[in-house]
Design a protein around this motif. Sequence first.
Motif, PDB file in Angstrom:
ATOM      1  N   ARG A 418      24.293  33.813  16.690  1.00  0.00           N
ATOM      2  CA  ARG A 418      23.950  35.100  17.313  1.00  0.00           C
ATOM      3  C   ARG A 418      25.175  36.001  17.453  1.00  0.00           C
ATOM      4  O   ARG A 418      25.037  37.210  17.661  1.00  0.00           O
ATOM      5  CB  ARG A 418      23.320  34.862  18.683  1.00  0.00           C
ATOM      6  CG  ARG A 418      21.980  34.136  18.654  1.00  0.00           C
ATOM      7  CD  ARG A 418      21.556  33.723  20.035  1.00  0.00           C
ATOM      8  NE  ARG A 418      22.501  32.777  20.627  1.00  0.00           N
ATOM      9  CZ  ARG A 418      22.472  32.390  21.898  1.00  0.00           C
ATOM     10  NH1 ARG A 418      21.559  32.881  22.710  1.00  0.00           N
ATOM     11  NH2 ARG A 418      23.362  31.523  22.346  1.00  0.00           N
ATOM     12  N   ARG A 433      23.326  41.636  11.513  1.00  0.00           N
ATOM     13  CA  ARG A 433      22.469  41.161  12.588  1.00  0.00           C
ATOM     14  C   ARG A 433      21.335  42.150  12.827  1.00  0.00           C
ATOM     15  O   ARG A 433      21.574  43.345  13.012  1.00  0.00           O
ATOM     16  CB  ARG A 433      23.305  40.973  13.853  1.00  0.00           C
ATOM     17  CG  ARG A 433      22.581  40.191  14.948  1.00  0.00           C
ATOM     18  CD  ARG A 433      23.546  39.833  16.073  1.00  0.00           C
ATOM     19  NE  ARG A 433      24.142  41.022  16.672  1.00  0.00           N
ATOM     20  CZ  ARG A 433      25.347  41.057  17.246  1.00  0.00           C
ATOM     21  NH1 ARG A 433      26.104  39.978  17.275  1.00  0.00           N
ATOM     22  NH2 ARG A 433      25.797  42.158  17.795  1.00  0.00           N
ATOM     23  N   PRO A 434      20.090  41.686  12.828  1.00  0.00           N
ATOM     24  CA  PRO A 434      18.955  42.616  12.927  1.00  0.00           C
ATOM     25  C   PRO A 434      18.985  43.507  14.158  1.00  0.00           C
ATOM     26  O   PRO A 434      18.563  44.662  14.100  1.00  0.00           O
ATOM     27  CB  PRO A 434      17.737  41.681  12.948  1.00  0.00           C
ATOM     28  CG  PRO A 434      18.209  40.448  12.262  1.00  0.00           C
ATOM     29  CD  PRO A 434      19.650  40.305  12.629  1.00  0.00           C
ATOM     30  N   SER A 435      19.481  42.997  15.273  1.00  0.00           N
ATOM     31  CA  SER A 435      19.465  43.789  16.499  1.00  0.00           C
ATOM     32  C   SER A 435      20.598  44.793  16.560  1.00  0.00           C
ATOM     33  O   SER A 435      20.672  45.601  17.475  1.00  0.00           O
ATOM     34  CB  SER A 435      19.584  42.862  17.716  1.00  0.00           C
ATOM     35  OG  SER A 435      20.794  42.125  17.661  1.00  0.00           O
ATOM     36  N   LEU A 436      21.485  44.751  15.552  1.00  0.00           N
ATOM     37  CA  LEU A 436      22.654  45.618  15.572  1.00  0.00           C
ATOM     38  C   LEU A 436      22.293  46.999  15.050  1.00  0.00           C
ATOM     39  O   LEU A 436      21.748  47.152  13.956  1.00  0.00           O
ATOM     40  CB  LEU A 436      23.769  45.002  14.708  1.00  0.00           C
ATOM     41  CG  LEU A 436      25.088  45.755  14.684  1.00  0.00           C
ATOM     42  CD1 LEU A 436      25.789  45.655  16.020  1.00  0.00           C
ATOM     43  CD2 LEU A 436      25.988  45.207  13.579  1.00  0.00           C
TER      44      LEU A 436
END
Length: 443
Positions: A418, A433-436
């Motif tokens: 993560r 990172r997808p949430s970035l």
Amino acid sequence: MNKHSSTRLALRGDLIDFTAPPALEDPHSAGVRVRPDHWLLIEDQRIVAVQAEAPGPEWPQEDHRGRWILPGFIDTHVHSAQIDVIGAWGTQLLDWLNTHTFPAEARMADEAHAQALSALFLDSLFSHGTTSAMVFPTVHKHSVDALFAAAQARQMRLITGKVLMDRHAPDFLRDDVAQAERDCTELITRWHGQGRLAYAVTPRFAPTSTDAQLAMAGALMAAHPGLYMQTHVAENRDEVRWVAELFPEARSYLDVYQRFGLLGPGAMLAHGIWLDDEDRALLRSSGAALAFCPSSNLFLGSGLFDWAAAQAAGTAVSMASDVGGGTSLSLLRTLADGYKVQAMAGRHVSAWALLHAATLGAATALGLAHEIGALEPGLMADVVVWDKAITPLEARRQAVAQDVHDAVFAWMTQGDDRHVVETWVAGGLRYRRPSLAEPQLRA
């Protein structure tokens, strides 16, 4: 944006790499290079400069201040087909193979499955911060083709080869000497030295190959200079006893490989827990290296690797996840387990020794320090950007760190996939990172 924008990139952050091997237990050891708030300049797949001052407007820039930028991790022993059995309940090594590993590997007989799983495996390595790997596929020839093709499409440094097993394995996973030799020769011709790909002669371990097959493997090594060799050695005491019964003429488990011409520079042997001083002297004289697999050794109850003895003997030690015996593709988690294994053995390994074994140390063991393992102009741009903290608790721990070693060690013991922000391979973005949120690009 100018005409160079597609091949140029400047990354800003806190850079960490190595110029020499650090001492095993000294947090203040020489060899580590920390360059806070520096710029890493990438052009045409390679690192071209590292500098404190900002580059000019012709360089697209990503600002990662407050994050680590490290060379991509190098996993020197991992099984692609075994991502299907990560975290599978079992007993010790030999029972675990029959219960979990062999059925998972049997599914690779299906070419479409092999292709899909190989792509998932490599993309998962990138998402865990690993950019290069030495990999066991399966006995199936097309499992090697699938893995090499997927790595070539991703411009990845990959070393692999067909697994050799002609006895003591299920019928559906056994090969024979003649067909295995033909398959290996065709694969070597097709893939070895193509771009960033290299072939490894891959006997699974001594018990699953007859004398004839091991002799064939040694003959392949002699006929094709520059090949790698990968296998297992002395992982488990029951396994060591079994090898002694199968090869009574050999002095030791390691000696089996020596007798068949399989040791030398480029040979990577996983585990090496139950070795003696003569074995370690043989490793040093042959130039073979060991892959330390702490997560797997803990999970399967195999034993505690003696890193200090290996180092004293002059044997190169690298770090490996050994998925699926290991429980994560994250080498960061593997490094934390490595510290725990060594602590159980009575020594306290530094963060620097652990990181070195997953970067420059691994590259050196594989003869690839001219290409990967450091943040140095001229090397391939295999680079990972890491968050130091992703929770308030971690942020607090980083804020009170006594020095950079303390900060890195805390990150290493708390971190996992993560924390991976971006992974770059040969200068190309392979994972974000997808949430970035998209970083601010400036041209």
